[in-house]
Design a protein around this motif. Structure first.
Motif, PDB file in Angstrom:
ATOM      1  N   ALA A   1     -17.664 101.962  56.132  1.00  0.00           N
ATOM      2  CA  ALA A   1     -17.254 100.552  56.111  1.00  0.00           C
ATOM      3  C   ALA A   1     -18.096  99.700  55.169  1.00  0.00           C
ATOM      4  O   ALA A   1     -17.562  98.848  54.455  1.00  0.00           O
ATOM      5  CB  ALA A   1     -17.312  99.974  57.525  1.00  0.00           C
TER       6      ALA A   1
ATOM      7  N   LYS B   1     -13.810 100.983  54.006  1.00  0.00           N
ATOM      8  CA  LYS B   1     -12.751 100.986  55.014  1.00  0.00           C
ATOM      9  C   LYS B   1     -13.190 100.093  56.162  1.00  0.00           C
ATOM     10  O   LYS B   1     -14.374 100.052  56.505  1.00  0.00           O
ATOM     11  CB  LYS B   1     -12.497 102.402  55.523  1.00  0.00           C
ATOM     12  N   PRO B   2     -12.261  99.379  56.795  1.00  0.00           N
ATOM     13  CA  PRO B   2     -12.637  98.521  57.925  1.00  0.00           C
ATOM     14  C   PRO B   2     -13.260  99.349  59.051  1.00  0.00           C
ATOM     15  O   PRO B   2     -12.848 100.484  59.303  1.00  0.00           O
ATOM     16  CB  PRO B   2     -11.302  97.905  58.368  1.00  0.00           C
ATOM     17  N   LEU B   3     -14.273  98.777  59.704  1.00  0.00           N
ATOM     18  CA  LEU B   3     -14.934  99.451  60.814  1.00  0.00           C
ATOM     19  C   LEU B   3     -14.134  99.213  62.084  1.00  0.00           C
ATOM     20  O   LEU B   3     -14.143  98.122  62.648  1.00  0.00           O
ATOM     21  CB  LEU B   3     -16.367  98.925  60.974  1.00  0.00           C
TER      22      LEU B   3
END
Length: 398
Positions: free
Chosen positions: A72, A195-197
């Motif tokens: 992330a 990438k989103p957590l």
């Protein structure tokens, strides 16, 4: 993508090797000192070994979090911050006044020790092309083995000459120097895509890795191999401290030079994996460990050294190919896949002593070898299963 043998390749690989050396030197520095720790704090052999295994336990657990976190927010910053945390906790260890304080600090240190191992291979996967990755992973893991050797050599030498306090003070200065070198050498990420957590997504991804038989078998092979290999070294220190060998901590530390054969095995594992297939290399490494363990039963210092040299070669051949296999076979979330491998790996290290201690209590070193063989046969069966899966997938692709 970074290609093999370019300036960027060597700069990044050197940085990761230095960071790896620093991490594993701090992890293993107490292992040759276990008899000294047992005597100084009045604890048993198994209790003294907790000063080592508690770090591997917290390291193994925290690996699960660093991988997704780095997916992330990035790789280099986390690795650098955790290296600073290692330096701080090593400094604090010099002021530990009792065994409980030592254990608490070693447990805390394990949380920081996980940062670089959890992310390093993922960083290489982002930045290196496929050919460079296989070569770099082998070189990087050879840095792991050099860190293991260096930490044990330093632990034995410094402990004998400066005591526990001096050992940790000098290790803190060394850690600070290597952290600064790492920060300067490692290139900033160019291939990283954040990438989103999402915790729920992270759990689903971990479950997907565990459901992938090709990954799960490699996790078990790596974890159970380390379960045996590293804990054999803990018990052999007590064999060598007693008669007829009666070695000091300094000379026990020198015994870990046998890891050098593992350094060589790691460096050539990529070439061997290409030529013979990685599952075959894992099986070969396991058979080699079985051979080396048997050689150590000969009541001779030379035989013990030879057996440990054979063991180190076999183990690092297995570990290097298993680690590379995970990175190449993870369909997504390479960092979390590598972290999960290392979680199995270090949980194996933290629990293997309990398993082998049962055999040690009954038959001392001969019992340890017997217990090792029983588990190595299980690992060999797992490697055979992975080889069959690999063969089926190759036939399907054709």
């Amino acid at each position: 993508m970074i290609a093999p043998h370019t300036a960027a390749f060597w700069r990044a690989t050197l940085a990761l090797c230095l960071g790896s050396f620093m991490v594993f030197a701090n992890l293993y520095v107490t292992q040759p000192l276990l008899p000294m720790i047992a005597e100084q704090f009045g604890v048993s052999a198994l209790q003294s070994s907790v000063s080592f295994t508690i770090s591997t336990f917290t390291l193994g657990i925290s690996l699960l979090f660093y991988g997704p976190l780095s997916d992330a927010i990035g790789r280099k910053g986390i690795m650098l911050l955790t290296m600073m945390g290692i330096t701080l906790t090593t400094t604090c260890l010099a002021f530990a006044g009792d065994y409980q304080s030592l254990l608490i600090l070693r447990a805390a240190q394990g949380l920081f020790l996980a940062g670089l191992p959890a992310i390093a291979v993922a960083y290489m996967s982002d930045e290196f092309n496929a050919d460079a990755l296989m070569i770099a992973v082998g070189i990087y893991i050879s840095g792991n083995s050099l860190g293991g050797i260096g930490g044990r050599l330093l632990g034995g030498f410094l402990g004998e000459n400066f005591g526990l306090i001096g050992t940790f003070e000098i290790m803190a200065l060394l850690s600070l120097s290597l952290t600064l070198a790492f920060a300067w050498l490692l290139p900033a990420s160019k291939g990283f895509l954040p990438k989103p957590l999402r915790p729920k997504s992270m759990l689903h991804q971990l479950a997907a890795h565990l459901a992938n038989k090709r990954l799960l078998l490699s996790y078990l092979i790596g974890g159970l191999s380390f379960f045996i290999f590293v804990n054999q070294y803990s018990f052999i220190t007590f064999v060598l401290k007693d008669s007829p060998y009666s070695l000091s901590a300094q000379f026990i530390g020198l015994l870990f030079l046998t890891y050098l054969s593992g350094t060589y095995a790691s460096a050539i594992s990529g070439k061997l994996g290409k030529r013979y297939s990685q599952p075959v290399c894992m099986m070969a490494g396991t058979v080699i460990i079985m051979l080396g363990s048997a050689v150590t039963l000969v009541p001779s210092m030379y035989a013990i050294i030879l057996g440990l040299l054979i063991n180190a070669f076999g183990f690092f051949l297995t570990h290097s190919t298993a680690s590379s296999w995970v990175s190449l076979n993870a369909k997504s979330g390479k960092a979390s896949a590598s972290s999960l491998y290392l979680t199995f790996y270090y949980l194996g290290a933290s629990t293997g002593g309990i398993y082998l201690n049962m055999f040690w209590q009954r038959a001392h070193w001969a019992g340890v070898v017997l217990g090792s063989w029983l588990m190595l046969l299980v690992i060999l069966a797992l490697g055979y299963r992975l080889r069959r899966l690999h063969g089926i997938s190759q036939q399907t692709s054709l």
